[in-house]
Design an enzyme around this catalytic site. Structure first.
Site, short mmCIF file in Angstrom:
data_model
loop_
_atom_site.label_atom_id
_atom_site.label_comp_id
_atom_site.label_asym_id
_atom_site.label_seq_id
_atom_site.Cartn_x
_atom_site.Cartn_y
_atom_site.Cartn_z
N ASP A 27 44.18 -14.71 115.49
CA ASP A 27 43.73 -15.99 114.92
C ASP A 27 44.67 -17.15 115.19
O ASP A 27 44.25 -18.30 115.28
CB ASP A 27 43.46 -15.86 113.42
N GLU A 50 49.26 -5.28 122.86
CA GLU A 50 50.26 -6.23 123.36
C GLU A 50 51.33 -5.55 124.21
O GLU A 50 51.88 -6.17 125.13
CB GLU A 50 50.91 -6.98 122.20
N HIS A 113 49.74 -14.21 106.30
CA HIS A 113 49.62 -12.90 106.94
C HIS A 113 50.39 -12.87 108.26
O HIS A 113 50.80 -13.91 108.78
CB HIS A 113 48.14 -12.57 107.20
N HIS A 114 50.58 -11.70 108.80
CA HIS A 114 51.35 -11.46 110.03
C HIS A 114 52.81 -11.87 109.88
O HIS A 114 53.51 -12.09 110.87
CB HIS A 114 50.75 -12.20 111.23
N GLY A 407 63.24 1.90 132.10
CA GLY A 407 62.77 3.28 132.10
C GLY A 407 61.83 3.66 130.98
O GLY A 407 61.90 4.79 130.48
N ASP A 434 51.19 13.35 133.20
CA ASP A 434 50.25 13.42 132.08
C ASP A 434 50.87 12.93 130.78
O ASP A 434 50.19 12.32 129.94
CB ASP A 434 49.70 14.84 131.93
N ASN A 461 51.47 18.38 134.56
CA ASN A 461 52.42 19.48 134.45
C ASN A 461 52.65 19.87 132.99
O ASN A 461 53.69 20.40 132.63
CB ASN A 461 53.74 19.16 135.16
N GLY A 463 53.17 18.35 130.06
CA GLY A 463 54.24 17.88 129.18
C GLY A 463 55.28 17.05 129.90
O GLY A 463 55.06 16.55 131.00
N GLU A 467 62.13 15.83 130.80
CA GLU A 467 62.91 16.14 129.60
C GLU A 467 63.24 17.64 129.55
O GLU A 467 64.32 18.03 129.08
CB GLU A 467 62.14 15.74 128.34
#
Length: 559
Positions: A27, A50, A113-114, A407, A434, A461, A463, A467
């Site tokens: 708004d 955003e 608001h916001h 990253g 994925d 793969n 996951g 990591e």
């Protein structure tokens, strides 16, 4: 000349070459979007959130040179700020515009608001200030001055800026300058420029084994074309940090590879005997060299940055890298320090594979990059995709994009939207895992429903493989939910014609890449073993674990 504040902002962005503004309506910014709608030559691109909008703007800036995003106050700003911080870290000019509460509301500290509902309207500005080079709250009295100052700063400093436009003033008239904004860098100090140019010419003239070493700022400062010309004309070999991949032509015999590399590599051997090194603002991080290196002797090294240059330890402030390189190229000698051409390297033997051979990273990346063409745009998501693509030389004119410094996983999919809006005439490839896809997958709907036609290679793969190589090979925290990607694609764009294949072998991959049509978006899902990865990740993972957790960290536990 009189115009409204909103129109002035949009016209100034258009003069800088911004044709698309990414964002989400709210708004406090709807009045700005109404004004944007009425201006020819600049268009709003609505995003799913955003954060995705900020990533799309980042991708757009990488090809277009400058970008803009619009959000609404508070909730929109903070949602976008992760992407804005990434653009800051990677030196990209992105104009962050936010519609804020009416000016009288902020002056009287009313609760709306916001916000935190306590009357403080400086807190969001303070957050943005940490990741932008300039910020301003626009008023009728400062509008023209502050808008021009922010946009000029954004371009010249290669860094995001932040503009707050109160919702009740964008239709007010102001006196506007008549001269257009242009993409120009600050002019150099003439004496400093002349002295720096002469010293560089002397070093190059005396050098027997010079080297050019580039990082991402060669692109951001827009001197990559001149560096390539210098290398080609004088037959100077070149290399790049990994965060500067494909800025210079990797198909040339002058290309030595990435730095740092193994001691026996071509780049390490050449560097060991280099007597003149031209380096473009190296960013020392895990993605390049971990820490500043002493392999570059001060007396032999020339550091080119955006607004200064260091030669033999002496820094010359007020020297535009673009102007300096333009003068060097203009005065290139015809013969006297031109070296004999280097022999063209023998092309590596192609890796062979059986039709029914399961996909593995060892053969996947040389295999798939053989389908690239000159001037393709290639986006590698951080993880297996980026690591796998790093050591694959790309054809002439290819543009490689990865968020090497910041990253953030999930960056690449919305960035693809931005790159395709910036250069729709080029072929665009996205390589994404994925796990990363699940971060920002909503923006696939924007890409498909706008009729864009990328080739997306989805690495399934199961996951977060990158990591797993750092810590928690079999840990549940590195697992992700299993998705039916084909059904998801159909849900996102039920009316779009999309080429989708799921493949598990090299033969099926060849068939999919050969059959994919030019007039459709193509999504090829690769089935890969969760613990198969590019060779570089096998060493990168354990090194990262030692760096992050130290000698008593969990990676040292006996199993």
């Amino acid at each position: 000349m009189q115009t409204t504040i909103g129109n002035y902002l949009w016209e100034r962005l258009k003069q800088l070459g911004v044709r698309y503004v990414f964002g989400v309506p709210g708004d406090f910014n709807l009045q700005l979007l109404e004004q944007l709608h009425d201006i020819d030559g600049i268009e709003f691109v609505g995003n799913c959130n955003e954060l995705n909008a900020s990533y799309a703007a980042d991708g757009y800036a990488r090809l277009n040179g400058i970008a803009a995003i619009i959000t609404t106050y508070g909730v929109g700003d903070l949602s976008a700020l992760c992407g804005i911080a990434g653009s800051c870290a990677e030196h990209l000019p992105v104009v962050m515009i936010t519609g804020v509460p009416p000016l009288y509301v902020m002056r009287n500290r009313l609760r709306v608001h916001h916000s935190m509902a306590e009357g403080n309207f400086d807190n969001i500005m303070n957050c943005a200030r940490e990741f932008t080079s300039s910020g301003a709250r626009i008023t009728p009295s400062n509008a023209a001055i502050e808008i021009d100052r922010a946009l000029t700063t954004c371009w010249q400093e290669r860094c995001p800026v932040y503009l707050q436009i109160p919702s009740n003033i964008s239709y007010l008239n102001i006196n506007a300058p008549t001269l257009p904004l242009t993409r120009t860098f600050a002019p150099s100090d003439s004496l400093q420029l002349s002295e720096a140019r002469k010293l560089i010419q002397e070093q190059l003239h005396q050098a027997k084994q010079p080297l050019i070493l580039v990082d991402m700022d060669a692109d951001r400062s827009q001197i990559h074309t001149e560096l390539q010309t210098l290398a080609d004309h004088c037959q100077i070999p070149y290399a790049s940090f990994r965060s500067g991949k494909a800025i210079l032509d990797e198909s040339s015999p002058l290309w030595l590879g990435h730095y740092p590399n193994a001691p026996e590599s071509a780049v390490s051997q050449w560097l060991a005997n280099a007597d003149c090194i031209i380096a473009t603002a190296p960013c020392y991080s895990e993605g390049s060299s971990m820490v500043a290196t002493d392999e570059f002797p001060i007396e032999k090294t020339i550091y080119l940055r955006g607004e200064d240059v260091t030669i033999a330890g002496e820094t010359y402030e007020g020297v535009s890298a673009q102007q300096l390189m333009a003068e060097l190229i203009r005065e290139l000698p015809t013969a006297h320090n031109k070296r004999p051409p280097l022999p063209r390297k023998a092309a590596p033997l192609p890796l062979t594979h059986q039709v029914n051979e399961a996909l593995t990273h060892a053969k996947l990346w040389p295999h798939i990059t053989s389908y690239f063409q000159a001037k393709d745009v290639i986006i590698g998501e951080m993880g297996c995709s980026h690591i796998g693509l790093l050591d694959q030389p790309l054809p002439h004119g290819c543009h490689y994009i990865a968020q090497s410094i910041w990253g953030a996983i999930g960056f690449s999919l919305p960035a693809l939207l931005g790159t395709m809006m910036a250069a729709p005439e080029r072929r665009h490839w996205l390589f994404i895992g994925d796990g990363s896809l699940q971060m920002t997958v909503q923006e696939l709907s924007t890409i498909l429903n706008r009729g864009l036609k990328p080739t997306i290679i989805l690495l399934n793969n199961q996951g977060y493989t990158i990591e797993r190589f750092i810590l928690g090979e079999n840990a549940a925290y590195n697992d992700i939910a299993s998705w039916d990607h084909q059904s998801l694609i159909q849900a996102f764009a039920p009316k779009a014609s999309i080429f989708y294949r799921r493949v598990a072998t090299h033969g099926a991959l060849d068939q999919a890449l050969t059959q994919r049509p030019d007039d459709q978006a193509c999504i090829i899902e690769l089935t890969l073993d969760p613990m198969d990865a590019p060779q570089l990740l096998h060493t990168f993972g354990p090194k990262t674990a030692d760096f992050d957790y130290g000698p008593r960290g969990p990676q040292r536990r006996q199993h």
